[in-house]
Design a protein around this motif. Structure first.
Motif, PDB file in Angstrom:
ATOM      1  N   THR A  78       0.465  -1.478   0.234  1.00 53.13           N
ATOM      2  CA  THR A  78       0.388   0.501  -0.050  1.00 53.13           C
ATOM      3  C   THR A  78       0.774   1.196  -0.038  1.00 53.13           C
ATOM      4  O   THR A  78       2.112   1.337   0.110  1.00 53.13           O
ATOM      5  CB  THR A  78      -0.730   0.039   1.008  1.00 53.13           C
ATOM      6  OG1 THR A  78       0.058  -0.291   2.193  1.00 53.13           O
ATOM      7  CG2 THR A  78      -1.947  -1.054   1.770  1.00 53.13           C
ATOM      8  N   THR A  81      -1.438   6.558   1.563  1.00 50.83           N
ATOM      9  CA  THR A  81      -2.744   6.636   1.660  1.00 50.83           C
ATOM     10  C   THR A  81      -3.825   5.686   2.310  1.00 50.83           C
ATOM     11  O   THR A  81      -4.715   5.746   2.223  1.00 50.83           O
ATOM     12  CB  THR A  81      -3.601   6.647   0.327  1.00 50.83           C
ATOM     13  OG1 THR A  81      -3.057   5.958  -0.690  1.00 50.83           O
ATOM     14  CG2 THR A  81      -2.502   8.375  -0.389  1.00 50.83           C
ATOM     15  N   VAL A  83      -4.180   3.190   0.020  1.00 51.26           N
ATOM     16  CA  VAL A  83      -4.385   2.505  -0.769  1.00 51.26           C
ATOM     17  C   VAL A  83      -4.668   1.485  -1.231  1.00 51.26           C
ATOM     18  O   VAL A  83      -3.244   1.329  -1.328  1.00 51.26           O
ATOM     19  CB  VAL A  83      -4.849   3.463  -1.801  1.00 51.26           C
ATOM     20  CG1 VAL A  83      -6.118   2.925  -3.371  1.00 51.26           C
ATOM     21  CG2 VAL A  83      -5.843   4.494  -1.658  1.00 51.26           C
ATOM     22  N   CYS A  88      -6.201   1.124  -6.360  1.00 50.11           N
ATOM     23  CA  CYS A  88      -5.052   1.350  -7.416  1.00 50.11           C
ATOM     24  C   CYS A  88      -5.181   1.164  -8.860  1.00 50.11           C
ATOM     25  O   CYS A  88      -5.391   2.319  -9.788  1.00 50.11           O
ATOM     26  CB  CYS A  88      -3.322   1.819  -7.224  1.00 50.11           C
ATOM     27  SG  CYS A  88      -2.949   2.635  -5.719  1.00 50.11           S
ATOM     28  N   LEU A 106     -12.212   7.635  -3.026  1.00 52.95           N
ATOM     29  CA  LEU A 106     -11.096   8.448  -2.715  1.00 52.95           C
ATOM     30  C   LEU A 106     -10.890   9.255  -1.789  1.00 52.95           C
ATOM     31  O   LEU A 106      -9.737   9.307  -0.829  1.00 52.95           O
ATOM     32  CB  LEU A 106     -10.046   8.036  -3.806  1.00 52.95           C
ATOM     33  CG  LEU A 106      -8.623   8.230  -3.433  1.00 52.95           C
ATOM     34  CD1 LEU A 106      -8.103   7.087  -2.623  1.00 52.95           C
ATOM     35  CD2 LEU A 106      -7.827   8.160  -4.559  1.00 52.95           C
ATOM     36  N   TRP A 107     -11.413  10.290  -1.715  1.00 47.12           N
ATOM     37  CA  TRP A 107     -11.217  11.342  -1.188  1.00 47.12           C
ATOM     38  C   TRP A 107     -11.609  11.827  -0.238  1.00 47.12           C
ATOM     39  O   TRP A 107     -11.132  11.766   0.779  1.00 47.12           O
ATOM     40  CB  TRP A 107     -12.276  12.644  -1.843  1.00 47.12           C
ATOM     41  CG  TRP A 107     -12.110  14.319  -1.426  1.00 47.12           C
ATOM     42  CD1 TRP A 107     -12.923  14.849  -0.608  1.00 47.12           C
ATOM     43  CD2 TRP A 107     -10.827  14.658  -1.457  1.00 47.12           C
ATOM     44  NE1 TRP A 107     -12.015  16.342   0.041  1.00 47.12           N
ATOM     45  CE2 TRP A 107     -11.564  16.108  -0.362  1.00 47.12           C
ATOM     46  CE3 TRP A 107      -9.283  14.197  -2.227  1.00 47.12           C
ATOM     47  CZ2 TRP A 107      -9.669  17.022  -0.658  1.00 47.12           C
ATOM     48  CZ3 TRP A 107      -9.126  15.515  -1.453  1.00 47.12           C
ATOM     49  CH2 TRP A 107      -8.353  16.811  -0.347  1.00 47.12           C
ATOM     50  N   THR A 109     -12.123   8.593   1.769  1.00 49.54           N
ATOM     51  CA  THR A 109     -11.287   7.787   2.554  1.00 49.54           C
ATOM     52  C   THR A 109      -9.997   8.203   3.160  1.00 49.54           C
ATOM     53  O   THR A 109      -9.583   8.267   4.018  1.00 49.54           O
ATOM     54  CB  THR A 109     -11.092   6.563   1.582  1.00 49.54           C
ATOM     55  OG1 THR A 109     -12.003   6.220   1.103  1.00 49.54           O
ATOM     56  CG2 THR A 109     -10.361   5.878   1.906  1.00 49.54           C
ATOM     57  N   LEU A 110      -9.139   9.231   2.014  1.00 48.07           N
ATOM     58  CA  LEU A 110      -8.283   9.792   2.957  1.00 48.07           C
ATOM     59  C   LEU A 110      -8.573  10.984   4.010  1.00 48.07           C
ATOM     60  O   LEU A 110      -7.728  11.269   4.309  1.00 48.07           O
ATOM     61  CB  LEU A 110      -7.373  11.125   1.309  1.00 48.07           C
ATOM     62  CG  LEU A 110      -7.065   9.562   0.305  1.00 48.07           C
ATOM     63  CD1 LEU A 110      -7.036  10.506  -0.728  1.00 48.07           C
ATOM     64  CD2 LEU A 110      -5.933   8.935   1.052  1.00 48.07           C
ATOM     65  N   ARG A 113      -8.778   9.292   7.262  1.00 46.99           N
ATOM     66  CA  ARG A 113      -7.568   9.033   7.657  1.00 46.99           C
ATOM     67  C   ARG A 113      -6.836  10.006   8.505  1.00 46.99           C
ATOM     68  O   ARG A 113      -6.269  10.140   9.437  1.00 46.99           O
ATOM     69  CB  ARG A 113      -7.156   8.083   6.269  1.00 46.99           C
ATOM     70  CG  ARG A 113      -7.048   6.874   6.022  1.00 46.99           C
ATOM     71  CD  ARG A 113      -6.190   5.736   5.682  1.00 46.99           C
ATOM     72  NE  ARG A 113      -7.281   4.276   5.364  1.00 46.99           N
ATOM     73  CZ  ARG A 113      -7.458   4.404   3.942  1.00 46.99           C
ATOM     74  NH1 ARG A 113      -6.843   4.336   3.368  1.00 46.99           N
ATOM     75  NH2 ARG A 113      -8.097   2.839   4.443  1.00 46.99           N
ATOM     76  N   PHE A 114      -6.598  11.424   7.400  1.00 49.86           N
ATOM     77  CA  PHE A 114      -5.993  12.084   7.875  1.00 49.86           C
ATOM     78  C   PHE A 114      -6.771  13.602   8.347  1.00 49.86           C
ATOM     79  O   PHE A 114      -6.118  14.450   8.664  1.00 49.86           O
ATOM     80  CB  PHE A 114      -4.746  12.401   6.161  1.00 49.86           C
ATOM     81  CG  PHE A 114      -4.062  12.180   6.022  1.00 49.86           C
ATOM     82  CD1 PHE A 114      -3.626  10.939   6.856  1.00 49.86           C
ATOM     83  CD2 PHE A 114      -4.239  11.333   4.476  1.00 49.86           C
ATOM     84  CE1 PHE A 114      -2.235  10.684   6.412  1.00 49.86           C
ATOM     85  CE2 PHE A 114      -3.642  10.740   3.791  1.00 49.86           C
ATOM     86  CZ  PHE A 114      -2.775  10.011   4.736  1.00 49.86           C
TER      87      PHE A 114
END
Length: 129
Positions: A78, A81, A83, A88, A106-107, A109-110, A113-114
């Motif tokens: 991975t 990120t 992912v 990917c 994806l946005w 999810t990111l 996480r952050f």
């Protein structure tokens, strides 16, 4: 000597995998097009810079042979990120319809996480007047 180079590039093109999910963006297809353009006359093509041609072949052969992947193994499959490789591939394939509708983007999810707040807690921007 150019006949030997031509045959080596042809063999490299045969070994190089094609990714059917990346129509028009596949490295294998691009490589085949470049070799065809560089060796228009086949084995009879005169190469202006044989040393550069040999360097390019050696570099491509190392990439195709996974030399750097073996030399520098990855701890995880991975990225930073989180992912996965499969995610990917789906994102890069251009076929976003393959993703299930219930899966988050994806946005989002990111952002989860952050960010200390979830994306649902962040208020959307008000439309500008």
């Amino acid at each position: 000597m150019s006949a030997t180079r031509y045959r080596r590039f042809l063999k490299l093109c045969e070994e190089w995998p094609r990714d059917e999910t990346k129509k028009g963006r596949d490295l294998g297809t691009f490589l085949r097009q470049k070799v065809a353009a560089a060796f228009r006359e086949g084995e009879n093509t005169q190469i202006s810079d044989p040393e550069k041609c040999d360097q390019m072949y050696e570099s491509l052969a190392r990439i195709n042979g996974n030399v750097y992947r073996q030399r520098f193994p990855r701890v995880r499959d991975t990225s930073f990120t989180g992912v996965t490789v499969e995610e990917c591939k789906v994102l890069l394939s251009g076929n976003m319809q393959q993703m299930d509708e219930e899966k988050k983007g994806l946005w989002k999810t990111l952002m989860e996480r952050f960010s200390s707040k979830s994306p649902e807690d962040v208020p959307e921007k008000a439309p500008e007047k």
